[in-house]
Scaffold this active site. Sequence first.
Site, PDB file in Angstrom:
ATOM      1  N   GLU A   1      -8.150   4.172  10.805  1.00 44.50           N
ATOM      2  CA  GLU A   1      -7.741   2.859  10.289  1.00 44.50           C
ATOM      3  C   GLU A   1      -7.599   1.874  11.452  1.00 44.50           C
ATOM      4  O   GLU A   1      -6.911   2.152  12.423  1.00 44.50           O
ATOM      5  CB  GLU A   1      -6.395   2.991   9.572  1.00 44.50           C
ATOM      6  CG  GLU A   1      -5.925   1.676   9.001  1.00 44.50           C
ATOM      7  CD  GLU A   1      -4.571   1.790   8.314  1.00 44.50           C
ATOM      8  OE1 GLU A   1      -3.659   2.387   8.910  1.00 44.50           O
ATOM      9  OE2 GLU A   1      -4.435   1.277   7.194  1.00 44.50           O
TER      10      GLU A   1
ATOM     11  N   GLY B   1       4.791   7.896   9.024  1.00 41.46           N
ATOM     12  CA  GLY B   1       5.176   8.629   7.813  1.00 41.46           C
ATOM     13  C   GLY B   1       5.440  10.099   8.111  1.00 41.46           C
ATOM     14  O   GLY B   1       6.399  10.702   7.615  1.00 41.46           O
TER      15      GLY B   1
ATOM     16  N   SER C   1       2.343   3.290   8.655  1.00 36.25           N
ATOM     17  CA  SER C   1       1.210   4.110   9.076  1.00 36.25           C
ATOM     18  C   SER C   1       1.434   5.582   8.736  1.00 36.25           C
ATOM     19  O   SER C   1       2.565   6.050   8.601  1.00 36.25           O
ATOM     20  CB  SER C   1       0.995   3.957  10.586  1.00 36.25           C
ATOM     21  OG  SER C   1       2.129   4.454  11.255  1.00 36.25           O
ATOM     22  N   THR C   2       0.334   6.311   8.651  1.00 37.52           N
ATOM     23  CA  THR C   2       0.412   7.745   8.368  1.00 37.52           C
ATOM     24  C   THR C   2       1.152   8.461   9.504  1.00 37.52           C
ATOM     25  O   THR C   2       1.939   9.383   9.272  1.00 37.52           O
ATOM     26  CB  THR C   2      -1.014   8.302   8.171  1.00 37.52           C
ATOM     27  OG1 THR C   2      -1.580   7.629   7.034  1.00 37.52           O
ATOM     28  CG2 THR C   2      -1.015   9.792   7.914  1.00 37.52           C
TER      29      THR C   2
ATOM     30  N   CYS D   1      -3.555  -2.536   3.705  1.00 36.24           N
ATOM     31  CA  CYS D   1      -3.632  -1.077   3.723  1.00 36.24           C
ATOM     32  C   CYS D   1      -4.874  -0.577   2.989  1.00 36.24           C
ATOM     33  O   CYS D   1      -5.436   0.445   3.344  1.00 36.24           O
ATOM     34  CB  CYS D   1      -2.377  -0.475   3.116  1.00 36.24           C
ATOM     35  SG  CYS D   1      -1.924  -1.281   1.575  1.00 36.24           S
TER      36      CYS D   1
ATOM     37  N   LYS E   1      15.326  -1.568   6.437  1.00 34.95           N
ATOM     38  CA  LYS E   1      14.949  -1.862   7.825  1.00 34.95           C
ATOM     39  C   LYS E   1      13.527  -2.430   7.798  1.00 34.95           C
ATOM     40  O   LYS E   1      12.555  -1.705   7.701  1.00 34.95           O
ATOM     41  CB  LYS E   1      14.985  -0.600   8.701  1.00 34.95           C
ATOM     42  CG  LYS E   1      15.100  -0.945  10.144  1.00 34.95           C
ATOM     43  CD  LYS E   1      14.045  -0.554  11.107  1.00 34.95           C
ATOM     44  CE  LYS E   1      12.644  -0.465  10.991  1.00 34.95           C
ATOM     45  NZ  LYS E   1      11.883  -1.533  11.677  1.00 34.95           N
TER      46      LYS E   1
ATOM     47  N   GLU F   1       3.990   5.232   1.360  1.00 39.46           N
ATOM     48  CA  GLU F   1       2.769   4.432   1.179  1.00 39.46           C
ATOM     49  C   GLU F   1       2.171   4.280   2.557  1.00 39.46           C
ATOM     50  O   GLU F   1       2.722   3.568   3.403  1.00 39.46           O
ATOM     51  CB  GLU F   1       3.100   3.063   0.616  1.00 39.46           C
ATOM     52  CG  GLU F   1       3.544   3.105  -0.804  1.00 39.46           C
ATOM     53  CD  GLU F   1       3.264   1.791  -1.520  1.00 39.46           C
ATOM     54  OE1 GLU F   1       3.206   0.754  -0.855  1.00 39.46           O
ATOM     55  OE2 GLU F   1       3.112   1.833  -2.745  1.00 39.46           O
TER      56      GLU F   1
HETATM   57  P1  NDP Z   1       4.296   1.456  11.363  1.00 34.38           P
HETATM   58  O1  NDP Z   1       4.149   2.802  10.771  1.00 34.38           O
HETATM   59  O2  NDP Z   1       4.116   1.311  12.823  1.00 34.38           O
HETATM   60  O3  NDP Z   1       5.730   0.841  11.022  1.00 34.38           O
HETATM   61  C1  NDP Z   1       6.217   0.729   9.706  1.00 34.38           C
HETATM   62  C2  NDP Z   1       7.729   0.650   9.750  1.00 34.38           C
HETATM   63  O4  NDP Z   1       8.242   1.882  10.257  1.00 34.38           O
HETATM   64  C3  NDP Z   1       8.254  -0.440  10.685  1.00 34.38           C
HETATM   65  O5  NDP Z   1       9.417  -0.996  10.121  1.00 34.38           O
HETATM   66  C4  NDP Z   1       8.559   0.344  11.936  1.00 34.38           C
HETATM   67  O6  NDP Z   1       9.495  -0.277  12.796  1.00 34.38           O
HETATM   68  C5  NDP Z   1       9.119   1.622  11.337  1.00 34.38           C
HETATM   69  N1  NDP Z   1       9.150   2.756  12.260  1.00 34.38           N
HETATM   70  C6  NDP Z   1       8.429   2.949  13.394  1.00 34.38           C
HETATM   71  N2  NDP Z   1       8.764   4.121  13.966  1.00 34.38           N
HETATM   72  C7  NDP Z   1       9.719   4.691  13.181  1.00 34.38           C
HETATM   73  C8  NDP Z   1      10.467   5.908  13.241  1.00 34.38           C
HETATM   74  N3  NDP Z   1      10.312   6.795  14.233  1.00 34.38           N
HETATM   75  N4  NDP Z   1      11.353   6.165  12.246  1.00 34.38           N
HETATM   76  C9  NDP Z   1      11.515   5.299  11.228  1.00 34.38           C
HETATM   77  N5  NDP Z   1      10.864   4.117  11.140  1.00 34.38           N
HETATM   78  C10 NDP Z   1       9.958   3.816  12.092  1.00 34.38           C
HETATM   79  O7  NDP Z   1       3.287   0.499  10.576  1.00 34.38           O
HETATM   80  P2  NDP Z   1       2.994  -1.027  10.828  1.00 34.38           P
HETATM   81  O8  NDP Z   1       4.252  -1.816  10.731  1.00 34.38           O
HETATM   82  O9  NDP Z   1       2.162  -1.153  12.059  1.00 34.38           O
HETATM   83  O10 NDP Z   1       2.121  -1.372   9.523  1.00 34.38           O
HETATM   84  C11 NDP Z   1       0.780  -1.059   9.424  1.00 34.38           C
HETATM   85  C12 NDP Z   1       0.569   0.254   8.695  1.00 34.38           C
HETATM   86  O11 NDP Z   1       1.179   0.186   7.411  1.00 34.38           O
HETATM   87  C13 NDP Z   1      -0.892   0.543   8.422  1.00 34.38           C
HETATM   88  O12 NDP Z   1      -1.150   1.895   8.679  1.00 34.38           O
HETATM   89  C14 NDP Z   1      -1.046   0.245   6.956  1.00 34.38           C
HETATM   90  O13 NDP Z   1      -2.105   0.928   6.332  1.00 34.38           O
HETATM   91  C15 NDP Z   1       0.276   0.665   6.430  1.00 34.38           C
HETATM   92  N6  NDP Z   1       0.526   0.032   5.143  1.00 34.38           N
HETATM   93  C16 NDP Z   1       0.426   0.797   4.006  1.00 34.38           C
HETATM   94  C17 NDP Z   1       0.575   0.216   2.766  1.00 34.38           C
HETATM   95  C18 NDP Z   1       0.471   1.027   1.521  1.00 34.38           C
HETATM   96  O14 NDP Z   1       0.892   0.540   0.474  1.00 34.38           O
HETATM   97  N7  NDP Z   1      -0.064   2.207   1.550  1.00 34.38           N
HETATM   98  C19 NDP Z   1       0.833  -1.224   2.619  1.00 34.38           C
HETATM   99  C20 NDP Z   1       0.926  -1.914   3.880  1.00 34.38           C
HETATM  100  C21 NDP Z   1       0.777  -1.299   5.085  1.00 34.38           C
HETATM  101  P3  NDP Z   1       8.921  -1.129  14.052  1.00 34.38           P
HETATM  102  O15 NDP Z   1       8.385  -2.380  13.459  1.00 34.38           O
HETATM  103  O16 NDP Z   1      10.072  -1.346  14.938  1.00 34.38           O
HETATM  104  O17 NDP Z   1       7.870  -0.274  14.700  1.00 34.38           O
END
Ligand code: NDP
Length: 514
Positions: free
Chosen positions: A407, A258, A254-255, A310, A200, A276
């Site tokens: 962040e 997560g 995001s945390t 990130c 997804k 991650e």
């Molecule tokens: P999000 O946590 O908002 O979303 C990440 C994914 O999770 C998206 O596909 C999102 O879908 C999905 N999601 C949202 N809500 C749920 C849920 N309740 N259950 C399951 N899946 C869900 O992060 P962002 O997309 O805004 O990305 C930015 C974040 O990612 C930052 O915090 C960044 O630090 C982190 N990141 C970490 C990395 C690492 O390697 N540590 C690398 C890159 C980014 P939808 O798009 O529909 O919300």
Amino acid sequence: MTSTLLPKTEYGAAARFLSTSKKLLIDGEWVNAASGKTFETIDPATENKLADIALGGVEDIDRAVTAARKALEQSPWSRMTPSERQRILHRLGDLILENADELAWLESLDNGKPVSVAKVADIPLTADLFHYMAAQIRVLTGDVVPVSDIAVPGAEFHAYTLREPVGVVGLITPWNYPLLIAAGWQMAACLAAGNTVVLKPSEVTPLSILRFGELALEAGIPPGVINIVPGFGADAGARLSSHPDVDKIGFTGSTRTGRGILKAVADSNLKKVTLELGGKSPDIIMDDADLDVAIPGAAEGIFFNHGQCCCAGSRLYVQEKIYDRVVAGISDYAKTIRLGSGQDPNTQMGPLVSQNQENTVLGYIRSGLEEGAELTAGGRKVGDKGFFVEPTVFVNANRNMKMVREEIFGPVLSIERFTDLNDLVRKANDTEYGLGAGIWTTDLSNAHKVAKAIRSGTVFINCYNVFDAAMPFGGYKQSGWGRNRGKEAFEAYTETKAVYVRLDGIHHTSFACR
Ligand code: NDP
């Protein structure tokens, strides 16, 4: 907000793909969503619609999980020899390179990043991960382990371990490196280990991964091994993480999300999880650094990919003696960055990915000003179309400020000064995150001492944002669980089975082997 589709000539190498319909990839077929619904993906530079995408929901995730389970149990994938699977993954890596222009354009149009950046970073790194993981297949072995006879005195054993796929893996990924994270960081190792996948992707940037789905079929990935279901997190993502027939979730995001995934996993089937997550990484310039390298290096450490990294070096600590020079140098650097559409070859920084992201970043800039930090560069939205925000530098920042603790995920840097190294290490580690860190110095001894003292998954010395398929990546503290990339990735995507074979006669003399 969204409106017309652009004339196809504006799409460059992505024109052909954008003129086709965008469906879900389930069981080797491109299908409509069960609901028949679609959503729009837009160009963040113009706010124009790029395409309508089939909107995956709960029923589609269920169909995809069924297909992935069937592929795991019945398709040639699970019975393939390592050399056959290796050939397919190499072929997929090659196809990514052969289609690099198109993929880079799709990434730029959907995410906003410059085509030139996608071409030298996102796309070749993704291909390299497939080549690296394909090579690892041949050395992914268990061990022969010498065991003692404590459990069965006098007995003799041949004991070994097997590395087996975890099973059906659900991947949930973000929008900042849409193809690189979904396909390269997560899927390459997962497939190399013999798992099947339901992905997804972020609904904000679905285009490049859908094109990748076509390439995967062309490379010979059997039906059902890769399923791609764009959809919303609260719906498709939540179903995938709580699905009873998914064996593992690999999540990048995001945390906060997560944490939600962990709750869903705890309340369902206790599937395995790799996370991650976010970061708030310290970047450190010491008195003895070569400032001709450190100033542009630290600036790129935060501004690369518009700060949407990130491990972006978003907290800069500068030693007393060189503080004024560094502040001036980084502020000047920020002011000269050329903002524009990612498809303009002169652009150095494109728009942020979405209206939401722009609102978030501008909100943090406002909070920095309200809490007493001082701007030395940027701080404003640019233009009235697209989500452009100036590269921004704050001084007089401190740990009590929200924008220093949290962040931002945008082009915003806070600078603080430090005097001695002990004080520096305390400040650098004073965060709930632990993803990346940078150190700029010519003193080898201090470089290694500080690298050891900082609690983060990656440390860059006299460089920043360097990534390689062979190096592990992941977080300490609340930046995540487990590692992707490198040979460590196989820890995340395999189960280890211990096998004992008794070699002497059968003697039931102990609690073991009864
Ligand atoms: P999000 O946590 O908002 O979303 C990440 C994914 O999770 C998206 O596909 C999102 O879908 C999905 N999601 C949202 N809500 C749920 C849920 N309740 N259950 C399951 N899946 C869900 O992060 P962002 O997309 O805004 O990305 C930015 C974040 O990612 C930052 O915090 C960044 O630090 C982190 N990141 C970490 C990395 C690492 O390697 N540590 C690398 C890159 C980014 P939808 O798009 O529909 O919300």
